[in-house]
Design a protein around this motif. Structure first.
Motif, mmCIF file in Angstrom:
data_model
loop_
_atom_site.group_PDB
_atom_site.id
_atom_site.type_symbol
_atom_site.label_atom_id
_atom_site.label_comp_id
_atom_site.label_asym_id
_atom_site.label_seq_id
_atom_site.Cartn_x
_atom_site.Cartn_y
_atom_site.Cartn_z
ATOM 1 N N HIS A 136 0.722 -1.044 0.056
ATOM 2 C CA HIS A 136 0.435 -0.098 -0.278
ATOM 3 C C HIS A 136 0.860 1.011 0.288
ATOM 4 O O HIS A 136 0.280 1.996 -0.982
ATOM 5 C CB HIS A 136 -0.968 0.124 1.221
ATOM 6 C CG HIS A 136 -1.591 0.703 1.219
ATOM 7 N ND1 HIS A 136 -2.509 1.477 1.064
ATOM 8 C CD2 HIS A 136 -1.555 2.366 1.948
ATOM 9 C CE1 HIS A 136 -3.871 2.859 0.908
ATOM 10 N NE2 HIS A 136 -2.332 2.709 1.961
ATOM 11 N N HIS A 168 -6.673 -12.142 4.070
ATOM 12 C CA HIS A 168 -7.531 -11.312 3.976
ATOM 13 C C HIS A 168 -6.409 -10.060 5.283
ATOM 14 O O HIS A 168 -7.048 -10.668 6.362
ATOM 15 C CB HIS A 168 -8.783 -11.235 4.056
ATOM 16 C CG HIS A 168 -9.423 -11.648 3.075
ATOM 17 N ND1 HIS A 168 -9.728 -11.156 1.883
ATOM 18 C CD2 HIS A 168 -10.212 -12.882 2.592
ATOM 19 C CE1 HIS A 168 -10.243 -11.938 1.071
ATOM 20 N NE2 HIS A 168 -10.833 -13.462 1.495
ATOM 21 N N GLY A 172 -5.925 -5.515 1.952
ATOM 22 C CA GLY A 172 -6.444 -6.081 0.807
ATOM 23 C C GLY A 172 -6.274 -7.798 0.861
ATOM 24 O O GLY A 172 -5.124 -8.405 1.958
#
Length: 215
Positions: A136, A168, A172
């Protein structure tokens, strides 16, 4: 940067610290291991195993270069003490894989329990979440949509129940693979048509933002 170099350096630093004082050297000569020496040796061994795993992953990934992938290893994550074990730029020049290498206990299977990744009975989900955060952060720094930067965790040693896991996290989905599934997964991943110029441009952007990791 050579894969696993920073982990190998850390292992060497720990071993050197255990031999630093004359008292520690004397105890070692006498064959006496204090609790501190045992803890230091154990930590150094973990870092050394990590370095070996990263180097092994780099060797597995090397053939991808012939298919147009750009590979980077052991990069610093800006404004963080963390490092990125491996960053892969796809041949299409529109996707990146942030890949983290772990070396877990060979005698303990890696599996999902209650939605968390475990190695045996040990909850390792925080390490899965970490690689998702790294991906991320890479997407943010490069100005890419999050979906174009995929987090991947490859496990050495511990067998993966079912061959692969999908874990999970708040940032994401993370695919957790063993070494046997690494290249097949990357080859099978959906990519656009190869574009050598676009791939080179994206690799240059990665080089601009992520420098080789230094201890």
């Amino acid at each position: 940067m050579t894969a696993g170099r920073s982990a190998a350096v850390r292992a060497a630093q720990l071993r050197a610290s255990a031999r630093r004082s004359w008292w520690q050297r004397l105890l070692a000569l006498l064959g006496i291991r204090t609790a501190h020496a045992r803890r230091t040796a154990h930590a150094a061994a973990r870092w050394a195993h990590g370095a070996e795993g990263e180097a092994h992953t780099a060797r597995l990934l090397a053939p991808l270069q012939a298919a147009g992938w750009h590979l980077r290893h052991d990069l610093a994550l800006p404004k963080s003490r963390a490092n990125l074990d491996h960053v892969l730029i796809s041949p299409c020049g529109t996707a990146i894989v942030v890949l983290d290498t772990k070396h877990w206990h060979r005698g303990k299977p890696t599996h999902l329990l209650g939605g968390h990744v475990h190695c045996g009975t040990d909850d390792r989900h925080s390490q899965v979440e970490a690689v998702a955060r790294y991906a991320h952060r890479v997407a943010t720094l490069l100005g890419l949509p999050a979906g174009q930067v995929a987090p991947l965790l490859v496990i050495h040693g511990s067998p993966i129940t079912g061959g692969r896991l999908e874990a999970h996290t708040p940032h994401g989905l993370v695919h957790v693979l063993g070494t046997d599934g690494l290249l097949p997964t990357l080859h099978a991943a959906p990519h656009g048509r190869p574009n050598a110029r676009a791939a080179a441009r994206l690799a240059a952007r990665v080089d601009q933002h992520f420098r080789p990791y230094q201890q």
